[in-house]
Design an enzyme around this catalytic site. Structure first.
Site, PDB file in Angstrom:
ATOM      1  N   HIS A 209       2.610   3.160  -8.963  1.00  0.00           N
ATOM      2  CA  HIS A 209       2.495   1.713  -9.213  1.00  0.00           C
ATOM      3  C   HIS A 209       3.736   1.204  -9.957  1.00  0.00           C
ATOM      4  O   HIS A 209       4.266   0.154  -9.645  1.00  0.00           O
ATOM      5  CB  HIS A 209       1.232   1.408 -10.022  1.00  0.00           C
ATOM      6  CG  HIS A 209      -0.032   1.783  -9.303  1.00  0.00           C
ATOM      7  ND1 HIS A 209      -0.247   1.482  -7.974  1.00  0.00           N
ATOM      8  CD2 HIS A 209      -1.155   2.434  -9.716  1.00  0.00           C
ATOM      9  CE1 HIS A 209      -1.439   1.931  -7.612  1.00  0.00           C
ATOM     10  NE2 HIS A 209      -2.013   2.518  -8.646  1.00  0.00           N
TER      11      HIS A 209
ATOM     12  N   ASP B 112       0.837  -1.206   0.000  1.00  0.00           N
ATOM     13  CA  ASP B 112       0.000   0.000   0.000  1.00  0.00           C
ATOM     14  C   ASP B 112       0.876   1.262   0.000  1.00  0.00           C
ATOM     15  O   ASP B 112       1.992   1.241   0.519  1.00  0.00           O
ATOM     16  CB  ASP B 112      -0.924  -0.019   1.220  1.00  0.00           C
ATOM     17  CG  ASP B 112      -2.073   0.963   1.084  1.00  0.00           C
ATOM     18  OD1 ASP B 112      -2.312   1.454  -0.044  1.00  0.00           O
ATOM     19  OD2 ASP B 112      -2.726   1.258   2.100  1.00  0.00           O
TER      20      ASP B 112
ATOM     21  N   LEU C 295      11.274 -20.550  -4.218  1.00  0.00           N
ATOM     22  CA  LEU C 295      10.191 -19.727  -3.656  1.00  0.00           C
ATOM     23  C   LEU C 295       8.890 -19.926  -4.433  1.00  0.00           C
ATOM     24  O   LEU C 295       8.877 -19.939  -5.662  1.00  0.00           O
ATOM     25  CB  LEU C 295      10.597 -18.248  -3.735  1.00  0.00           C
ATOM     26  CG  LEU C 295       9.555 -17.245  -3.263  1.00  0.00           C
ATOM     27  CD1 LEU C 295       9.387 -17.304  -1.743  1.00  0.00           C
ATOM     28  CD2 LEU C 295       9.928 -15.821  -3.689  1.00  0.00           C
TER      29      LEU C 295
END
Ligand code: FPP
Length: 246
Positions: A34, A17, A128
């Protein structure tokens, strides 16, 4: 830096955020925030892989984000396409398994195709496990699981009394990951915002005022240090946990 593997979270979930506020503070448009956030995604993935964390789940676009101005939604979708084009080969080289979670039927078919190709390419990787939540909502996930169970009951494959927590968990998007041990939220707000509502039941929560585009490996380490200091009790007393040597 956290060095003891035993006190590392197995699964870290992140609410990224603060992109818009980061941009506004620099007199830039929201989409610049972004874009800048993609760099933080890269450094967080690298940091998680370097620590040997099993699963990393990033909240990139919520069910509610469809309500943002059309121009912002469209620039986010373009950013996902671009990120897939630029990053998948590198993720694959690093043995990362990539998967998107969320209502992909709501996405543009072109994006869905690229997601499917990336998932297929990295499917057998053993490093991962990177989950990117797009068009995702925790309530949607639980509702989806509920509908699947209801359908099994309706066609006689399942008895209502046999429905338990494990069966619900098995129908969720992240059924194949351990529950997140640690939730990181950047940008100063302290809430879950309809992220992994079922899965986060026992997660440790770490909030930082840092905006997502400023989040880096150092910040990630701070969150891991916080986690390492926590004593997880799962409803038991501190004495019980101490006696069990946890
Ligand atoms: C929240 O900040 C952020 C988002 C809704 C988008 C997150 C997307 C990225 C970081 C882009 C790249 C992601 C991937 C996985 C390639 P906000 O816009 O709500 O910020 P604000 O609260 O300051 O307005």
């Amino acid at each position: 830096m956290t060095s003891e593997k035993s006190i590392l979270p197995r699964h870290v979930a992140v609410i990224m955020d603060g992109n818009g506020r980061w941009a506004r503070a620099r007199q830039k448009p929201r989409h610049a925030g972004h874009r800048a956030g993609v760099k933080s995604v890269r450094s967080t993935v690298e940091a998680a892989a370097a620590h040997g964390i099993e699963c990393l789940t990033l909240f990139a676009f919520s069910s509610e984000n469809w309500g943002r101005p059309a121009e912002e939604v469209s620039s986010l979708m373009s950013l996902f396409v671009e990120a897939l084009r630029r990053e998948v080969a590198e993720l694959h080289r690093n043995n990362v398994r990539l998967r998107f979670i969320g209502a992909r039927e709501e996405l543009n078919p072109g994006l869905v195709k690229k997601i499917e190709i990336a998932e297929e390419k990295t499917r057998r990787n053993t490093g991962l496990y990177l989950n990117v939540a797009v068009a995702y909502g925790g309530r949607w996930d639980i509702l989806n699981a509920t509908k699947q169970l209801a359908a099994e009951v309706a066609n006689g494959d399942l008895q209502v009394d046999d429905i338990d927590e494990a069966l619900v968990s098995a129908k969720l998007q992240l059924a194949d990951c351990p529950e997140p041990d640690l939730l990181i939220r950047t940008g100063g707000e302290q809430r879950i915002s309809n992220f992994l509502l079922w899965n986060l039941a026992y997660a440790e929560l770490w909030f930082t005022d840092v905006f997502w585009p400023e989040f880096d490996a150092k910040q990630f380490d701070l969150a891991l240090e916080y986690f390492a200091r926590k004593q997880r009790r799962y409803g038991h007393t501190g004495e019980q946990i101490g006696a069990a040597g946890c």
